[in-house]
Design an enzyme around this catalytic site. Structure first.
Site, short mmCIF file in Angstrom:
data_model
loop_
_atom_site.label_atom_id
_atom_site.label_comp_id
_atom_site.label_asym_id
_atom_site.label_seq_id
_atom_site.Cartn_x
_atom_site.Cartn_y
_atom_site.Cartn_z
CB CYS A 179 -4.13 -1.25 -1.19
SG CYS A 179 -2.46 -2.05 -0.67
CB CYS A 183 -0.83 0.17 1.08
SG CYS A 183 -2.10 -1.45 1.32
#
Length: 273
Positions: free
Chosen positions: A183, A102
């Site tokens: 993400c 992420c």
């Protein structure tokens, strides 16, 4: 800081490992060709497998290397090299799945040299080619042939000769898998030196962007490099392609600035664009 240095050292170890493996492969090719009189083509078929397996064993010791190779090979072996579907690589993704990173994942289109020149020097972002599958097979060519159990590295169809060739189908499949785990804040580096920075036929537009989900991704930050222009009309299509809830932003950045950031680690990653 220590974590970033650790990741950088790991990246360097991987790079050195690849270089050493290539050197060993070349030496073995020469020795086998001279001593045993085998053809270079036959050696390449065997050594391609050894190169693949060795890279996986060294980079990820917990991975069942032979299992990953088998999953990779079954996608194209004994098949018409123009009839290898994208889905044929599904077992490979299961055997060597991508892990979410992420806020660090960066996608690109027509900016490969620029983005990789940056990620090789800085550990701020991760491209598809920085992942294990991507790094091992980037720049390589392979295919199978009907009636043969071998892997060939010559005589294979080019990237654009047929849609379902082994190499193109592979990159389309792992691009989808990479996008599926994107993400947080995602970055994309596009080229402002071409007429259509966001081309609907590109892998980024047709495969990756359409898989971005607001449930995982908070924002898409576009970096336009070279002759940059965030007002290009094609970017309207990019904004419209994003899932509702994903924030969009774009910034014009000269290539010289990206190169400067790559050369000067004291510049914070967030200040590069």
């Amino acid at each position: 800081m220590e974590h970033e240095q650790s990741r950088r050292l790991e990246k360097r170890r991987r790079k050195r490992c690849v270089i050493l493996i290539v050197i060993v492969v070349l030496i073995v090719i020469v020795i086998i060709a001279v001593v045993l009189g085998l053809t270079l083509r036959q050696n390449k078929m065997v050594l391609f497998q050894h190169f693949f397996i060795c890279c996986f064993c060294i980079f990820r010791c917990t991975t069942d290397c032979q299992k990953v190779w088998d999953a990779f090979e079954q996608a194209y072996v004994n098949k018409d090299p123009c009839k290898v579907a994208v889905e044929a690589y599904d077992p490979l993704i299961v055997a060597a799945p991508f892990k979410p990173q992420c806020n660090r994942m960066i996608f690109w289109s027509k900016t490969k040299d620029v983005v990789h020149g940056f990620t090789e020097k800085r550990d701020c972002f991760v491209t598809l080619e920085d992942t294990l599958l991507g790094s091992v097979l980037d720049g390589l060519t392979w295919c199978g042939k009907e009636g043969s159990k071998g892997t060939f590295t010559t005589g294979c169809p080019g990237w654009s000769k047929c849609k379902n060739n082994p190499v193109l189908s592979f990159w389309r499949r792992i691009s989808a898998a990479f996008a599926d785990v994107a993400c947080g804040n995602v970055t994309a580096m596009l080229s402002g030196s071409i007429d259509t920075p966001f081309n609907s036929t590109s892998i980024f537009a047709s495969i990756e962007v359409v898989r971005f989900q607001a449930s995982r991704i908070k924002s898409l930050n576009v970096v336009m490099v070279l002759q940059s222009n965030c007002t290009d009309s094609s970017l309207n299509n990019l904004r419209q392609s994003l899932d509702t809830g994903i924030t969009y932003s774009c910034k014009d950045v000269h290539e010289s600035r990206i190169q400067e950031c790559g050369a000067k680690p004291e510049i914070a990653c967030g200040a590069c664009w």
